[in-house]
Design a protein around this motif. Structure first.
Motif, PDB file in Angstrom:
ATOM      1  N   GLN A  19       0.864  -1.191   0.000  1.00 30.55           N
ATOM      2  CA  GLN A  19       0.000   0.000   0.000  1.00 30.55           C
ATOM      3  C   GLN A  19       0.894   1.232   0.000  1.00 30.55           C
ATOM      4  OE1 GLN A  19      -3.083  -0.490  -0.523  1.00 30.55           O
ATOM      5  NE2 GLN A  19      -2.993  -2.699  -0.180  1.00 30.55           N
ATOM      6  N   TYR A  20       0.485   2.260  -0.702  1.00 33.45           N
ATOM      7  CA  TYR A  20       1.387   3.392  -0.967  1.00 33.45           C
ATOM      8  C   TYR A  20       1.600   4.275   0.267  1.00 33.45           C
ATOM      9  CZ  TYR A  20      -1.331   1.906  -4.993  1.00 33.45           C
ATOM     10  OH  TYR A  20      -2.024   1.141  -5.879  1.00 33.45           O
ATOM     11  N   ASN A  21       0.585   4.346   1.145  1.00 35.78           N
ATOM     12  CA  ASN A  21       0.716   5.117   2.396  1.00 35.78           C
ATOM     13  C   ASN A  21       1.104   6.582   2.158  1.00 35.78           C
ATOM     14  OD1 ASN A  21       0.212   2.752   3.873  1.00 35.78           O
ATOM     15  ND2 ASN A  21       2.356   2.192   3.845  1.00 35.78           N
ATOM     16  N   LEU A  22       0.605   7.166   1.072  1.00 36.67           N
ATOM     17  CA  LEU A  22       0.863   8.583   0.831  1.00 36.67           C
ATOM     18  C   LEU A  22      -0.141   9.416   1.624  1.00 36.67           C
ATOM     19  CD1 LEU A  22       1.345   8.505  -3.059  1.00 36.67           C
ATOM     20  CD2 LEU A  22       3.126   8.504  -1.304  1.00 36.67           C
ATOM     21  N   PHE A  23       0.257  10.645   1.953  1.00 36.34           N
ATOM     22  CA  PHE A  23      -0.684  11.556   2.614  1.00 36.34           C
ATOM     23  C   PHE A  23      -1.618  12.124   1.551  1.00 36.34           C
ATOM     24  CE2 PHE A  23       2.902  11.463   5.565  1.00 36.34           C
ATOM     25  CZ  PHE A  23       2.233  11.273   6.762  1.00 36.34           C
ATOM     26  N   PRO A  24      -2.935  11.823   1.648  1.00 38.77           N
ATOM     27  CA  PRO A  24      -3.851  12.191   0.558  1.00 38.77           C
ATOM     28  C   PRO A  24      -4.014  13.697   0.379  1.00 38.77           C
ATOM     29  CG  PRO A  24      -5.066  11.287   2.434  1.00 38.77           C
ATOM     30  CD  PRO A  24      -3.613  11.074   2.715  1.00 38.77           C
ATOM     31  N   HIS A  25      -3.790  14.475   1.466  1.00 41.69           N
ATOM     32  CA  HIS A  25      -3.995  15.927   1.392  1.00 41.69           C
ATOM     33  C   HIS A  25      -2.710  16.656   1.016  1.00 41.69           C
ATOM     34  CE1 HIS A  25      -2.475  14.886   5.312  1.00 41.69           C
ATOM     35  NE2 HIS A  25      -2.114  16.136   5.528  1.00 41.69           N
ATOM     36  N   GLN A  68       5.022  17.382  -2.132  1.00 41.50           N
ATOM     37  CA  GLN A  68       5.011  17.545  -0.671  1.00 41.50           C
ATOM     38  C   GLN A  68       5.241  16.215   0.036  1.00 41.50           C
ATOM     39  OE1 GLN A  68       1.162  19.372  -0.438  1.00 41.50           O
ATOM     40  NE2 GLN A  68       1.971  21.459  -0.349  1.00 41.50           N
ATOM     41  N   ASN A  69       4.669  15.133  -0.505  1.00 43.07           N
ATOM     42  CA  ASN A  69       4.895  13.809   0.087  1.00 43.07           C
ATOM     43  C   ASN A  69       6.373  13.452   0.070  1.00 43.07           C
ATOM     44  OD1 ASN A  69       2.607  11.788   0.945  1.00 43.07           O
ATOM     45  ND2 ASN A  69       1.686  13.049  -0.661  1.00 43.07           N
ATOM     46  N   ALA A 107       0.160  17.166  -8.348  1.00 47.45           N
ATOM     47  CA  ALA A 107      -1.042  16.320  -8.295  1.00 47.45           C
ATOM     48  C   ALA A 107      -1.156  15.690  -6.912  1.00 47.45           C
ATOM     49  CB  ALA A 107      -0.957  15.233  -9.364  1.00 47.45           C
ATOM     50  N   TYR A 108      -2.393  15.499  -6.479  1.00 47.43           N
ATOM     51  CA  TYR A 108      -2.647  14.802  -5.213  1.00 47.43           C
ATOM     52  C   TYR A 108      -2.751  13.296  -5.492  1.00 47.43           C
ATOM     53  CZ  TYR A 108      -3.432  19.320  -3.070  1.00 47.43           C
ATOM     54  OH  TYR A 108      -3.252  20.593  -2.596  1.00 47.43           O
ATOM     55  N   PRO A 109      -2.480  12.469  -4.480  1.00 53.67           N
ATOM     56  CA  PRO A 109      -2.524  11.019  -4.699  1.00 53.67           C
ATOM     57  C   PRO A 109      -3.804  10.542  -5.382  1.00 53.67           C
ATOM     58  CG  PRO A 109      -1.510  11.462  -2.595  1.00 53.67           C
ATOM     59  CD  PRO A 109      -1.968  12.797  -3.131  1.00 53.67           C
ATOM     60  N   GLY A 110      -4.949  11.116  -4.998  1.00 54.21           N
ATOM     61  CA  GLY A 110      -6.224  10.706  -5.585  1.00 54.21           C
ATOM     62  C   GLY A 110      -6.331  10.983  -7.074  1.00 54.21           C
ATOM     63  N   GLU A 111      -5.457  11.833  -7.588  1.00 55.18           N
ATOM     64  CA  GLU A 111      -5.455  12.162  -9.019  1.00 55.18           C
ATOM     65  C   GLU A 111      -4.475  11.297  -9.808  1.00 55.18           C
ATOM     66  OE1 GLU A 111      -6.412  16.931  -8.526  1.00 55.18           O
ATOM     67  OE2 GLU A 111      -4.329  16.265  -8.352  1.00 55.18           O
ATOM     68  N   LEU A 112      -3.784  10.397  -9.112  1.00 56.53           N
ATOM     69  CA  LEU A 112      -2.763   9.563  -9.748  1.00 56.53           C
ATOM     70  C   LEU A 112      -3.211   8.107  -9.809  1.00 56.53           C
ATOM     71  CD1 LEU A 112       0.356  10.966  -7.842  1.00 56.53           C
ATOM     72  CD2 LEU A 112      -0.373  11.571 -10.161  1.00 56.53           C
ATOM     73  N   SER A 113      -2.718   7.379 -10.792  1.00 55.87           N
ATOM     74  CA  SER A 113      -2.990   5.938 -10.868  1.00 55.87           C
ATOM     75  C   SER A 113      -2.235   5.221  -9.752  1.00 55.87           C
ATOM     76  CB  SER A 113      -2.522   5.390 -12.224  1.00 55.87           C
ATOM     77  OG  SER A 113      -1.102   5.360 -12.278  1.00 55.87           O
TER      78      SER A 113
END
Length: 245
Positions: free
Chosen positions: A90-96, A101-102, A137-143
């Motif tokens: 799981q990528y565990n990126l900060f979605p916000h 920034q990540n 781009a935010y994580p939710g915008e990425l594949s």
């Protein structure tokens, strides 16, 4: 003059409650080498590499990374993790937070490095993992594959000596697996020491210096990939490979 391997695991045992999941594993990985660990689910692969990063404590045995004893009760885990990067399934990126920034967070917050310097390196790392243009781009915008490559760039931002990859393609769509494997292959070619838990046999054959087959908590067999895949000696290895190749 011989130099000690970068990672030395000696007689490692790990139990969860009454269940022993690692039963006396020993292996060594030299600087610049790639070790691939394969085996059926539940054979202790992920637990093994989590022990290397002190994410999972163990009862018996020794793990040394760059001469640092991982099980030392006085160990500063931060000191260890400056040397060891880890990428999970799981990528565990900060979605916000954006991709940039990540990648920047740990060097600024943990290493207290100057923001401008870190930002320039973060742009370079995202370019390295072929995400130029996706910095904001935010994580939710990425594949999924793009998010996993951000996660790899984030680990590289700490300038580790060793990278651990735990089934990093397992949650990805088949068409994005190749992007992530290409990124790891490039790191290996550049001389990054890597330990990978993977189900990608073709990839293990291409990039590994040594392939380890684990089953029921022990290393059943290990060999360079050409020998491992063409002439496995142990019946358990033969049976496993016959099911997946």
């Amino acid at each position: 003059m011989t130099t000690e391997p970068l990672v030395v695991i000696d007689n490692l045992h790990k139990s969860f409650g009454h269940v022993e999941v690692i039963k006396g594993v020993s292996l060594a990985v030299s600087k610049g080498d790639v070790a691939c660990i394969i085996g059926p689910s539940g054979s202790g692969k992920s637990t093994l590499i989590r022990c290397v990063n002190a994410l999972v404590p163990f009862e018996i045995g020794s793990i040394k990374v760059l001469g640092i004893e991982v099980n030392d009760p006085k160990l500063d885990k931060l000191k260890l993790r400056k040397h060891v990067g880890m990428v999970f399934q799981q990528y565990n990126l900060f979605p916000h937070r954006t991709a940039l920034q990540n990648v920047m967070m740990a060097p600024i917050q943990v290493l207290k490095r100057p923001k401008k310097e870190v930002e320039a390196e973060a742009y370079a790392l995202l370019k390295k993992v072929r995400l130029e243009g996706k910095e904001h781009a935010y994580p939710g915008e990425l594949s999924g594959g793009q998010q996993q490559r951000v996660a790899i760039a984030r680990s590289l931002a700490m300038k580790p000596d060793l990278m651990l990859f735990d089934e990093v393609t397992a949650a990805l769509d088949p068409e994005t697996v190749g992007e992530v494997l290409l990124t790891i292959r490039q790191l290996a070619e550049e001389g990054m020491t890597c330990i990978l838990v993977t189900h990608e046999m073709g990839f293990a054959r291409e990039v590994a210096n040594e392939v380890y087959f684990t089953d029921r908590g022990v290393i059943v067999e290990h060999a360079p990939p050409a020998q491992f895949f063409s002439a496995p000696r142990d019946p358990r290895t033969q049976a496993f490979l016959s099911q997946i190749l």
